[in-house]
Design a protein around this motif. Sequence first.
Motif, short mmCIF file in Angstrom:
data_model
loop_
_atom_site.label_atom_id
_atom_site.label_comp_id
_atom_site.label_asym_id
_atom_site.label_seq_id
_atom_site.Cartn_x
_atom_site.Cartn_y
_atom_site.Cartn_z
N ILE A 117 0.84 -1.20 0.00
CA ILE A 117 0.00 0.00 0.00
C ILE A 117 0.88 1.25 0.00
N ARG A 118 1.90 1.26 0.84
CA ARG A 118 2.80 2.43 0.91
C ARG A 118 3.54 2.66 -0.40
N ALA A 119 3.82 1.59 -1.12
CA ALA A 119 4.62 1.69 -2.35
C ALA A 119 3.79 2.01 -3.59
N ARG A 120 2.49 2.07 -3.47
CA ARG A 120 1.63 2.29 -4.65
C ARG A 120 1.90 3.63 -5.28
N GLU A 121 1.91 3.59 -6.60
CA GLU A 121 1.99 4.83 -7.40
C GLU A 121 1.02 4.68 -8.56
N ASP A 122 0.35 5.73 -8.91
CA ASP A 122 -0.55 5.73 -10.05
C ASP A 122 -1.51 4.55 -10.04
N ASP A 123 -2.11 4.29 -8.90
CA ASP A 123 -3.05 3.20 -8.78
C ASP A 123 -4.44 3.77 -8.54
N GLU A 124 -5.46 3.09 -9.02
CA GLU A 124 -6.84 3.56 -8.85
C GLU A 124 -7.27 3.49 -7.39
N SER A 125 -6.65 2.63 -6.61
CA SER A 125 -7.06 2.47 -5.21
C SER A 125 -6.59 3.64 -4.36
N ASP A 126 -7.48 4.08 -3.49
CA ASP A 126 -7.15 5.15 -2.54
C ASP A 126 -6.86 4.59 -1.15
N ALA A 127 -6.90 3.27 -1.01
CA ALA A 127 -6.74 2.66 0.31
C ALA A 127 -5.34 2.89 0.86
N ASP A 128 -5.30 3.26 2.14
CA ASP A 128 -4.03 3.40 2.84
C ASP A 128 -4.04 2.42 4.03
N ALA A 129 -3.03 2.51 4.88
CA ALA A 129 -2.91 1.57 6.00
C ALA A 129 -4.11 1.67 6.94
N ALA A 130 -4.64 2.88 7.14
CA ALA A 130 -5.80 3.04 8.02
C ALA A 130 -7.03 2.35 7.43
N VAL A 131 -7.19 2.44 6.11
CA VAL A 131 -8.30 1.75 5.44
C VAL A 131 -8.11 0.24 5.57
N TYR A 132 -6.88 -0.21 5.42
CA TYR A 132 -6.59 -1.64 5.60
C TYR A 132 -7.06 -2.09 6.98
N ASP A 133 -6.70 -1.35 8.02
CA ASP A 133 -7.07 -1.72 9.39
C ASP A 133 -8.59 -1.75 9.56
N LEU A 134 -9.27 -0.75 9.03
CA LEU A 134 -10.73 -0.68 9.13
C LEU A 134 -11.37 -1.86 8.42
N LEU A 135 -10.93 -2.12 7.18
CA LEU A 135 -11.53 -3.20 6.41
C LEU A 135 -11.21 -4.57 7.01
N CYS A 136 -10.06 -4.68 7.64
CA CYS A 136 -9.69 -5.92 8.31
C CYS A 136 -10.72 -6.23 9.40
N GLU A 137 -11.13 -5.22 10.14
CA GLU A 137 -12.14 -5.39 11.19
C GLU A 137 -13.52 -5.67 10.61
N GLU A 138 -13.85 -5.04 9.47
CA GLU A 138 -15.18 -5.13 8.89
C GLU A 138 -15.37 -6.30 7.93
N PHE A 139 -14.31 -6.95 7.52
CA PHE A 139 -14.40 -7.99 6.48
C PHE A 139 -15.20 -9.18 7.01
N GLU A 140 -16.34 -9.43 6.39
CA GLU A 140 -17.20 -10.51 6.83
C GLU A 140 -16.65 -11.86 6.36
N PRO A 141 -16.85 -12.90 7.14
CA PRO A 141 -16.32 -14.22 6.77
C PRO A 141 -16.74 -14.63 5.36
N VAL A 142 -15.83 -15.31 4.69
CA VAL A 142 -16.08 -15.77 3.33
C VAL A 142 -16.34 -17.26 3.37
N ASP A 143 -17.51 -17.65 2.88
CA ASP A 143 -17.87 -19.07 2.83
C ASP A 143 -17.26 -19.71 1.60
N ASP A 144 -16.50 -20.74 1.81
CA ASP A 144 -16.02 -21.61 0.74
C ASP A 144 -15.24 -20.92 -0.38
N PRO A 145 -14.30 -20.04 -0.05
CA PRO A 145 -13.52 -19.42 -1.13
C PRO A 145 -12.38 -20.34 -1.58
#
Length: 165
Positions: A117-145
């Motif tokens: 994430i820190r090394a990204r350049e010219d990427d469409e994603s706006d996610a940073d480390a804080a977004v990673y932490d938030l999404l890590c908490e919010e990510f709902e379990p994945v059935d059978d991936p």
Amino acid sequence: MSDTARLVVVCGLPGAGKTTVAEAAAERLGATLVRTDAVRKELVAEPTYSSRESQRTYDEVFRRAATRLAAEDSVVLDGTFRRAARRDRARTVAVDAGVPFTLLRVTCDEATAKARIRAREDDESDADAAVYDLLCEEFEPVDDPIVVDNSGDLDATLARVREIL
């Protein structure tokens, strides 16, 4: 119903390598790649990542997928898909189109993801480390991936994609 078209959803946390896996999957299948990050920026000049904006983005992603599947083209969707309801909706799009559905969960260790994430350049994603932490908490379990561990080198990841698809 197509004999060759399919829908592949590539989900996971920011920095895990979803886009790398999605691009490899799209190339392998000759599929249309639809990235939630790109669609969001097409729809909204300055994204706020509100629930309403996310709903609009995913609605458009699913609309595009359904259109391509109806034309008997394979589609790869690239996004966090952190909500089970969105993964379920993707599955429904595939069922409605009469095509196989594959759910790939891309994973990697936290330190690697945050370094990417820190090394990204010219990427469409706006996610940073804080977004990673938030999404890590919010990510709902994945059935059978099908899991693609992208912690190692690129060659191993691409070999795993070839093995799956």
